[in-house]
Design a protein around this motif. Sequence first.
Motif, PDB file in Angstrom:
ATOM      1  N   THR A 109      10.013   5.745   3.032  1.00 20.89           N
ATOM      2  CA  THR A 109       8.850   5.842   3.905  1.00 20.89           C
ATOM      3  C   THR A 109       9.180   6.691   5.120  1.00 20.89           C
ATOM      4  O   THR A 109      10.346   6.837   5.511  1.00 20.89           O
ATOM      5  N   GLY A 110       8.148   7.272   5.703  1.00 23.52           N
ATOM      6  CA  GLY A 110       8.330   8.141   6.863  1.00 23.52           C
ATOM      7  C   GLY A 110       9.021   9.444   6.527  1.00 23.52           C
ATOM      8  O   GLY A 110       9.538  10.118   7.416  1.00 23.52           O
ATOM      9  N   SER A 111       8.999   9.827   5.259  1.00 18.51           N
ATOM     10  CA  SER A 111       9.769  10.992   4.814  1.00 18.51           C
ATOM     11  C   SER A 111       8.897  12.213   4.563  1.00 18.51           C
ATOM     12  O   SER A 111       7.721  12.107   4.213  1.00 18.51           O
ATOM     13  N   LEU A 112       9.531  13.370   4.742  1.00 11.21           N
ATOM     14  CA  LEU A 112       8.955  14.644   4.320  1.00 11.21           C
ATOM     15  C   LEU A 112       9.624  15.009   2.998  1.00 11.21           C
ATOM     16  O   LEU A 112      10.832  15.228   2.953  1.00 11.21           O
ATOM     17  N   GLY A 172       0.827  -1.202   0.000  1.00 10.53           N
ATOM     18  CA  GLY A 172       0.000   0.000   0.000  1.00 10.53           C
ATOM     19  C   GLY A 172       0.857   1.246   0.000  1.00 10.53           C
ATOM     20  O   GLY A 172       2.034   1.211   0.377  1.00 10.53           O
ATOM     21  N   ARG A 173       0.263   2.329  -0.445  1.00 11.02           N
ATOM     22  CA  ARG A 173       0.937   3.625  -0.474  1.00 11.02           C
ATOM     23  C   ARG A 173      -0.012   4.687   0.086  1.00 11.02           C
ATOM     24  O   ARG A 173      -1.126   4.848  -0.402  1.00 11.02           O
ATOM     25  N   ILE A 174       0.477   5.394   1.096  1.00  9.80           N
ATOM     26  CA  ILE A 174      -0.279   6.504   1.673  1.00  9.80           C
ATOM     27  C   ILE A 174       0.542   7.770   1.495  1.00  9.80           C
ATOM     28  O   ILE A 174       1.682   7.850   1.971  1.00  9.80           O
ATOM     29  N   LEU A 175      -0.023   8.725   0.797  1.00  9.18           N
ATOM     30  CA  LEU A 175       0.634  10.011   0.565  1.00  9.18           C
ATOM     31  C   LEU A 175      -0.221  11.114   1.180  1.00  9.18           C
ATOM     32  O   LEU A 175      -1.443  11.157   0.978  1.00  9.18           O
ATOM     33  N   ASN A 176       0.414  11.997   1.912  1.00  5.73           N
ATOM     34  CA  ASN A 176      -0.276  13.110   2.545  1.00  5.73           C
ATOM     35  C   ASN A 176       0.243  14.428   1.977  1.00  5.73           C
ATOM     36  O   ASN A 176       1.448  14.650   1.946  1.00  5.73           O
ATOM     37  N   VAL A 177      -0.663  15.279   1.535  1.00  2.00           N
ATOM     38  CA  VAL A 177      -0.267  16.600   1.059  1.00  2.00           C
ATOM     39  C   VAL A 177      -0.294  17.553   2.244  1.00  2.00           C
ATOM     40  O   VAL A 177      -1.353  17.785   2.841  1.00  2.00           O
ATOM     41  N   ALA A 178       0.847  18.100   2.602  1.00  2.00           N
ATOM     42  CA  ALA A 178       0.930  19.061   3.703  1.00  2.00           C
ATOM     43  C   ALA A 178       1.387  20.403   3.134  1.00  2.00           C
ATOM     44  O   ALA A 178       0.752  20.947   2.232  1.00  2.00           O
ATOM     45  N   SER A 179       2.485  20.938   3.621  1.00  2.00           N
ATOM     46  CA  SER A 179       2.966  22.238   3.171  1.00  2.00           C
ATOM     47  C   SER A 179       4.417  22.410   3.607  1.00  2.00           C
ATOM     48  O   SER A 179       4.858  21.810   4.596  1.00  2.00           O
ATOM     49  N   SER A 180       5.133  23.253   2.889  1.00  2.00           N
ATOM     50  CA  SER A 180       6.505  23.549   3.286  1.00  2.00           C
ATOM     51  C   SER A 180       6.555  24.205   4.660  1.00  2.00           C
ATOM     52  O   SER A 180       7.590  24.203   5.324  1.00  2.00           O
ATOM     53  N   SER A 181       5.418  24.728   5.117  1.00  2.00           N
ATOM     54  CA  SER A 181       5.372  25.375   6.432  1.00  2.00           C
ATOM     55  C   SER A 181       5.591  24.384   7.574  1.00  2.00           C
ATOM     56  O   SER A 181       5.860  24.781   8.706  1.00  2.00           O
ATOM     57  N   VAL A 182       5.488  23.079   7.296  1.00  2.00           N
ATOM     58  CA  VAL A 182       5.781  22.070   8.313  1.00  2.00           C
ATOM     59  C   VAL A 182       7.241  22.168   8.741  1.00  2.00           C
ATOM     60  O   VAL A 182       7.584  21.951   9.906  1.00  2.00           O
ATOM     61  N   GLY A 202       4.464  -3.835   4.193  1.00  4.67           N
ATOM     62  CA  GLY A 202       4.651  -3.441   2.804  1.00  4.67           C
ATOM     63  C   GLY A 202       3.975  -2.138   2.442  1.00  4.67           C
ATOM     64  O   GLY A 202       3.753  -1.846   1.261  1.00  4.67           O
ATOM     65  N   ILE A 203       3.658  -1.332   3.448  1.00  3.91           N
ATOM     66  CA  ILE A 203       2.953  -0.059   3.244  1.00  3.91           C
ATOM     67  C   ILE A 203       3.901   1.091   3.548  1.00  3.91           C
ATOM     68  O   ILE A 203       4.560   1.099   4.598  1.00  3.91           O
ATOM     69  N   THR A 204       3.994   2.038   2.643  1.00  2.00           N
ATOM     70  CA  THR A 204       4.797   3.226   2.897  1.00  2.00           C
ATOM     71  C   THR A 204       3.891   4.415   3.159  1.00  2.00           C
ATOM     72  O   THR A 204       2.767   4.495   2.655  1.00  2.00           O
ATOM     73  N   VAL A 205       4.392   5.337   3.972  1.00  2.00           N
ATOM     74  CA  VAL A 205       3.653   6.554   4.329  1.00  2.00           C
ATOM     75  C   VAL A 205       4.597   7.734   4.183  1.00  2.00           C
ATOM     76  O   VAL A 205       5.604   7.824   4.892  1.00  2.00           O
ATOM     77  N   ASN A 206       4.301   8.625   3.270  1.00  2.00           N
ATOM     78  CA  ASN A 206       5.150   9.792   3.045  1.00  2.00           C
ATOM     79  C   ASN A 206       4.307  11.058   2.967  1.00  2.00           C
ATOM     80  O   ASN A 206       3.129  11.012   2.583  1.00  2.00           O
TER      81      ASN A 206
END
Length: 263
Positions: free
Chosen positions: A249-252, A138-148, A180-184
């Motif tokens: 994974t686990g990356s900004l 699986g792939r989970i992608l989150n859209v945040a912001s450079s302000s993080v 087998g799931i990445t989260v970025n």
Amino acid sequence: MDLHLAGKRALICGGSSGLGRAVAEALAAEGAHVALLSRDAAKLQVVADGINATATAKAVIVTADLADHASLLAAVDTAEGLLGGPTEILLNNTGGPPPSGVAGLDPELWRTQFEAMVLSVFRLTDRVLPGMKAAGWGRILNVASSSVVEPIANLGVSTALRSSVAGWAKTLSIEVAADGITVNTLLPGRIDTPRIESLDKATAERRGVTPAEARAESIKTIPVGRIGTTEEFGAVAAFLASPKAAYVTGSLIRIDGGAIRAI
């Protein structure tokens, strides 16, 4: 490069415009089937029609309000039914709040924005995780912001809430890596979207200049000397959603033209 995404099933939040649309189009171009989610069915249909006319993959639409738990989960059920199986790629992508600081805000504003920008992300992800775990991928992608990474003046609510998503995503990435799931988490800087246009207008009003002047001033802070395109953003997201990015994974992930000054 073949990203080996053909036949994968993706759920794209905010798929009617901007960054969500760009990711949907990039994934579909690689052969992934996409379910586009937002509140505006008419806008979603325009995007879906464009994808279906040019890509071999299928695009379908589902409508939901991210702040409405019941409609959100029902939309996922509908999307998975239309695509013929569990969600394999999830793009968590929520709208941003109006510009503001953080001091003295009405608690109700915080509550409303938290529901839409943070809790909806948690709920959606928890809904699709069992299917990803069962598949071992699986792939989970989150859209945040450079302000993080580097807070932006007058975007206090956005900075606070998107930072909480980034912290949650890092923790989740550790919990599900063995499945087998990445989260970025993607950190867009100034990408040419309607959201940036609205922020330029707000800045212009605050400073007493034109939106064009406000935009020109902001471009001076970007080392590459221009605003990014949605296609560039979509390309990065498509790679991270692919099997080729299995060790990321686990990356900004900064997509900002070098604008963030922090190392």
